[in-house]
Design an enzyme around this catalytic site. Sequence first.
Site, short mmCIF file in Angstrom:
data_model
loop_
_atom_site.label_atom_id
_atom_site.label_comp_id
_atom_site.label_asym_id
_atom_site.label_seq_id
_atom_site.Cartn_x
_atom_site.Cartn_y
_atom_site.Cartn_z
N GLY A 1 0.82 -1.05 -0.03
CA GLY A 1 -0.11 -0.04 0.04
C GLY A 1 0.66 1.45 0.08
CD GLU B 1 0.14 -9.15 1.42
OE1 GLU B 1 -0.78 -8.28 1.32
OE2 GLU B 1 -0.07 -10.12 2.05
N PRO B 2 4.25 -5.44 -0.83
CG PRO B 2 6.55 -4.89 -1.61
CD PRO B 2 5.57 -5.98 -0.88
N GLY B 3 3.17 -3.70 -4.05
CA GLY B 3 2.92 -3.83 -5.38
C GLY B 3 3.45 -2.33 -6.38
NE ARG B 4 -0.42 2.52 -5.86
CZ ARG B 4 -1.62 2.51 -6.52
NH1 ARG B 4 -1.67 3.14 -7.77
NH2 ARG B 4 -2.80 2.05 -6.09
NE ARG C 1 -3.58 3.96 -10.80
CZ ARG C 1 -3.24 5.00 -10.31
NH1 ARG C 1 -2.69 5.89 -11.30
NH2 ARG C 1 -3.36 5.38 -9.31
CB CYS D 1 -18.11 6.68 -27.84
SG CYS D 1 -17.64 6.75 -29.62
CD GLU D 2 -18.31 5.09 -21.68
OE1 GLU D 2 -18.65 5.79 -20.59
OE2 GLU D 2 -18.80 4.07 -21.84
C1 LIG Z 1 -3.54 -4.78 -3.45
C2 LIG Z 1 -2.98 -5.34 -2.42
C3 LIG Z 1 -1.54 -5.08 -2.24
C4 LIG Z 1 -0.60 -4.19 -2.92
O1 LIG Z 1 -0.91 -2.85 -2.79
P1 LIG Z 1 -0.28 -1.79 -3.42
O2 LIG Z 1 -0.72 -0.51 -3.19
O3 LIG Z 1 0.16 -2.08 -4.80
O4 LIG Z 1 1.24 -1.91 -2.56
C5 LIG Z 1 -1.03 -5.85 -1.14
N1 LIG Z 1 -1.75 -6.90 -0.36
C6 LIG Z 1 -3.18 -6.91 -0.50
C7 LIG Z 1 -4.10 -7.74 0.03
C8 LIG Z 1 -3.76 -6.31 -1.83
O5 LIG Z 1 -4.96 -6.55 -1.88
#
Ligand SMILES: *Cc1c(COP(=O)(O)O)cnc(C)c1O
Length: 427
Positions: free
Chosen positions: A240, A276-279, A315, A344-345
């Site tokens: 997050g 759990e990093p994604g972004r 996004r 077309c939106e």
């Molecule tokens: C989406 C998600 C993440 C990753 O969130 P980021 O904002 O991308 O870091 C981690 N854990 C869970 C359970 C998620 O649903």
Amino acid sequence: MNHFDLIDGVLHAEAVPLTLIAEAVGTPVYVYSTATIERHVEVFREALAGIDDPWIAYAVKANPNAAVLATLAKLGLGADVVSGGELMRARAAGIPAERIVFSGVGKTADEMALALREGIGQFNLESEPEAEMLADVAEMLGMVAPCAYRINPAVEAGTHSKISTGRADDKFGIAYDTALDAYARAAARPSLKMQGIAVHIGSQLTDLAPSRAAFEKVGLLLAALRAAGHAIVNADLGGGLGVPYDPAKPIPPLPAAYGEMVRDVTAGWNARLMFEPGRLIVGNAGVLLSRVIRVKEGVNRPFVILDAAMNDLLRPAMYEAWHDIRAVVPREGEMTAHVVGPICETGDTFARDREMDRVEAGDLVAFMTAGAYGATMGNTYNSRALTPEVLVSGKDWAVVRRRLPLETLIAGDELAPWLQQDQHAEA
Ligand SMILES: *Cc1c(COP(=O)(O)O)cnc(C)c1O
């Protein structure tokens, strides 16, 4: 930090001019930078220095491209998956099963069985009925499922409502107050091994205080669970952490500040910490490259009409997200424009009243910070092809998802028997 820079007047991904990729692959196209991905993993690891053997499970949903996952697998990352498809992608990319954690409120029995057979490291359970289903599936397979409950800590994450996940009325996790009972009931099932506790309060977090509040609650519950006899060894703090999108806004907390907060809150927990990093890993590592089809006069502002649309980058339409839009070969001067796609939106609008590099028909632009929740949210609305993806590494580049021909998309449909041509003719 990223590796997209102007070199001799042309925006490059590492050592590759984006003009070259646009010519060779066509537009729109996503372009990812390996060096940027690697750098972000390194920065996150450095931020967690002093934490013993952290389990970093990259959130696959942010960018599930096979080449991106393989890059992360080489760096030793695990994966946080939210579907059987993501689990298969993570495994195919070479991420060891024991480093995979399975999140999500709607895991099906089939997905549970798949994950059990693969031997994943942990299921993060989000409700008691889910725990019961997993217990049944594991029992049937004669296996024991390693589990955590995801706690809903009832905090306001201070991010966009659609990516807040830790408020009491959000669909995620189990209520804090019910956790002790839920663990007791789950622990009574021999096919479940309650080994962890998890939390994830939202995405694009720009303030550490809500995370700290959530982690403090997790710490209290961890102690209470152990006092009740549960051998909790893992504490999953979720992902997050936000990334900078708009240079005019204050930058989100740096990973180092996040790490310091985590070390402070978790001191004495004596648990293996999971992240759990994604972004944070991929956000800044990608751009969406697009060509200006034409510039149309408007009543107040010109409309810059691109060949990219909301189906390529959702996004802005979905979260009112702001992406920096840069000319790939900047001309003299600036302009203020509405930047839109061809769909077309009215929602197919990337930016309104945007002060940006002046562009003309035929010019290339790059949407910056498009590596996370970009291509993966792509769809084929308006019968547009899915956006291809390119991975750059130094002076090398490769197409890592082809642009499927429109014929392939259309061929997926089938006529009902009564609509087929010859039968129609007989009638
Ligand atoms: C989406 C998600 C993440 C990753 O969130 P980021 O904002 O991308 O870091 C981690 N854990 C869970 C359970 C998620 O649903």
